[in-house]
Design an enzyme around this catalytic site. Structure first.
Site, PDB file in Angstrom:
ATOM      1  CE  LYS A 193     -19.212  32.493 -23.473  1.00  0.00           C
ATOM      2  NZ  LYS A 193     -18.190  33.418 -22.920  1.00  0.00           N
ATOM      3  CD  GLU A 271      -9.217  22.187 -29.466  1.00  0.00           C
ATOM      4  OE1 GLU A 271      -9.736  23.316 -29.582  1.00  0.00           O
ATOM      5  OE2 GLU A 271      -8.043  21.962 -29.791  1.00  0.00           O
ATOM      6  CB  CYS A 305      -5.614  22.262 -24.881  1.00  0.00           C
ATOM      7  SG  CYS A 305      -6.335  23.783 -25.424  1.00  0.00           S
ATOM      8  CD  GLU A 401      -6.386  21.047 -18.974  1.00  0.00           C
ATOM      9  OE1 GLU A 401      -7.628  21.108 -18.849  1.00  0.00           O
ATOM     10  OE2 GLU A 401      -5.801  21.301 -20.037  1.00  0.00           O
TER      11      GLU A 401
HETATM   12  P1  ADP Z   1     -11.389  27.698 -18.965  1.00  0.00           P
HETATM   13  O1  ADP Z   1     -10.873  26.801 -17.902  1.00  0.00           O
HETATM   14  O2  ADP Z   1     -10.558  27.826 -20.190  1.00  0.00           O
HETATM   15  O3  ADP Z   1     -11.890  29.016 -18.455  1.00  0.00           O
HETATM   16  P2  ADP Z   1     -14.132  27.124 -19.545  1.00  0.00           P
HETATM   17  O4  ADP Z   1     -14.726  25.884 -20.121  1.00  0.00           O
HETATM   18  O5  ADP Z   1     -14.627  27.604 -18.234  1.00  0.00           O
HETATM   19  O6  ADP Z   1     -12.586  26.840 -19.528  1.00  0.00           O
HETATM   20  O7  ADP Z   1     -14.270  28.326 -20.573  1.00  0.00           O
HETATM   21  C1  ADP Z   1     -14.181  28.187 -21.974  1.00  0.00           C
HETATM   22  C2  ADP Z   1     -15.324  28.977 -22.590  1.00  0.00           C
HETATM   23  O8  ADP Z   1     -16.549  28.404 -22.148  1.00  0.00           O
HETATM   24  C3  ADP Z   1     -15.364  30.452 -22.187  1.00  0.00           C
HETATM   25  O9  ADP Z   1     -15.832  31.212 -23.278  1.00  0.00           O
HETATM   26  C4  ADP Z   1     -16.385  30.438 -21.063  1.00  0.00           C
HETATM   27  O10 ADP Z   1     -17.031  31.692 -20.883  1.00  0.00           O
HETATM   28  C5  ADP Z   1     -17.369  29.427 -21.599  1.00  0.00           C
HETATM   29  N1  ADP Z   1     -18.240  28.833 -20.591  1.00  0.00           N
HETATM   30  C6  ADP Z   1     -17.958  28.538 -19.297  1.00  0.00           C
HETATM   31  N2  ADP Z   1     -19.067  28.030 -18.695  1.00  0.00           N
HETATM   32  C7  ADP Z   1     -20.056  27.995 -19.624  1.00  0.00           C
HETATM   33  C8  ADP Z   1     -21.436  27.591 -19.635  1.00  0.00           C
HETATM   34  N3  ADP Z   1     -22.026  27.095 -18.549  1.00  0.00           N
HETATM   35  N4  ADP Z   1     -22.130  27.739 -20.786  1.00  0.00           N
HETATM   36  C9  ADP Z   1     -21.538  28.224 -21.894  1.00  0.00           C
HETATM   37  N5  ADP Z   1     -20.256  28.629 -21.948  1.00  0.00           N
HETATM   38  C10 ADP Z   1     -19.522  28.510 -20.848  1.00  0.00           C
END
Ligand code: ADP
Length: 411
Positions: A193, A271, A305, A401
């Site tokens: 995903k 990570e 990161c 962050e």
């Molecule tokens: P960033 O600040 O880099 O956007 P996120 O953790 O929100 O950090 O996003 C990193 C990945 O995690 C993306 O692919 C995002 O779509 C996914 N993501 C965010 N929320 C969820 C969730 N509740 N369940 C699964 N994947 C998620």
């Protein structure tokens, strides 16, 4: 095809511009789409299939079915296919880099040239497939001295099964190959995903996996919008057919996924976000400290990161460091679109990201921080590279962050 910019506008091979999900070797349309934007202009560049739990389940089922075939191939066969995939990525490196620049505007801007650095990301991304194609044949077991004469202890390494792979936008290709290369090399299958901001790079990799001959179901991609992400993420992290989760992203999301994984006790690799300190002592060589600060803070406009997040500078060197750092920022940083050759600082990935930095600056200033450079949000998701002095540890920027071009300095 749901592309707003066509392959001519983007100057990318039409084959690599994919906007549908990739499940069991087929391109699959979801019932709705979500937009992908050029973060520099805010312009919509594509509409991508917005997968829901149905598509995610189909992808998990396909990966589970393919696992039995894939794991029974020899390591040599898997190695050859990964190597072909690596070669194809190299052949299409320029086009793939253009996609990265279009959807995220320049990754690895350590030398501050987003397009050039997107090509750099593709070399980096491909290198994981090269490495794991070689490692595929070196997954050895062990023979262990037994505690009794009538025993033998042999350790075998076996693939665990389907891996759900959830990746961030800031290395849209390399984060995928780094996880997928390892999984495929040992005989696992995957459902990826990608981040909602950067699905095009992931889908282009899927196209090349077909050309490389990776069998259907081994590599699946289910893009989805931010709205559908929680449900899709939950399915990918709770379905009993999934054995392993590999995630790179924020700590907050990581905690959600760990909770999901606990129900079926899945293996996880997380990570998560960073809060790296940059510490300068009086004994430092100030020019080297300034060069280090520039490189570690402004890479990809502060969006990696490992970007330094909080700066702690000893009082004896503080004033000289600030003066030279401000001058370096004036001389070396140029804000602009990633495809402009002189740009060193692209936009942030989206307006949400810019608002976060803006909010941290406002909070710091309200508590007494002084703006030495920048401080303003520009059009769309552009932020001025910002240097703050008189910062203290109560301020938000010292506690969370930033993921943007902000240097808060505590004396
Ligand atoms: P960033 O600040 O880099 O956007 P996120 O953790 O929100 O950090 O996003 C990193 C990945 O995690 C993306 O692919 C995002 O779509 C996914 N993501 C965010 N929320 C969820 C969730 N509740 N369940 C699964 N994947 C998620």
């Amino acid at each position: 095809m749901s592309l707003i910019l066509d392959s001519c506008t983007l100057d990318v091979s039409a084959q690599l511009l994919r906007t549908e999900a990739f499940i069991e070797g087929r391109w699959v349309s979801a019932t709705s789409t979500f937009p992908v934007f050029d973060p520099a202009t805010g312009e919509e560049i594509a509409k991508v299939s917005d997968c829901g739990t149905k598509e995610a389940q189909d992808a998990v089922n396909a990966a589970y079915k393919a696992f039995y075939l894939w794991k029974s191939q020899t390591a040599k066969e898997r190695s050859i296919l990964l190597r072909k995939w690596f070669n194809l990525i190299n052949e299409h490196k320029e086009d793939l880099a253009k996609l990265i620049t279009a959807e995220s505007v320049g990754i690895l801007t350590i030398t501050y040239r987003p397009m050039k650095e997107s090509v750099g990301e593709m070399t980096y991304s491909a290198s994981f497939l090269e490495w794991f194609s070689e490692e595929a044949r070196r997954v050895y077991g062990d023979i262990v001295a037994p505690p009794a004469k009538d025993r033998k202890i042999l350790l075998l390494k076996q693939p665990v099964g389907v891996a759900s792979i959830i990746t961030p936008w800031n290395f849209p290709s390399a984060m995928i190959t780094r996880k997928v290369g390892a999984a495929l090399a040992v005989g696992c299958t995957v459902v990826v995903k990608p981040a909602e901001d950067t699905p095009l790079s992931a889908l282009a990799l899927a196209e090349l996996s077909v050309q490389a001959g990776i069998p259907p179901g081994v590599f699946n991609v289910v893009p989805c919008s931010r709205e559908k992400t929680p449900a899709v993420g939950e399915l990918l992290c709770t379905d009993p057919l999934v054995a392993k989760i590999s995630f790179t992203g924020s700590t907050a999301t990581g905690k959600v996924l760990l909770r999901h994984a606990a129900g079926t006790v899945k293996r996880v690799s997380m990570e998560l976000g960073g809060h790296a300190p940059f510490i300068v002592f009086d004994s430092a060589e100030v020019d080297k400290a300034v060069a280090g600060a520039m490189a570690s803070k402004f890479r990809n406009s502060g969006q990696t990161c490992v970007c330094s997040n909080r700066f702690l500078v000893q009082s004896g060197i503080h004033d000289a460091f600030m003066e030279k750092l401000a001058k370096a920022m004036d001389a070396e940083l140029k804000v602009g679109h990633g495809s402009e050759p002189t740009t060193t600082q692209g936009p942030l990935i989206n307006t949400r990201a810019a608002e976060k930095v803006e909010n941290q600056i406002a909070d710091a200033v309200a508590q007494g921080a002084v703006i030495v450079r920048g401080g303003k949000r520009l059009e769309g998701s552009f932020m001025q590279p910002t240097l703050l002095s008189s910062v203290n540890t109560d301020m938000l920027c010292m506690r969370e962050e930033t993921f943007g071009p902000l240097i808060p300095v505590v004396k």
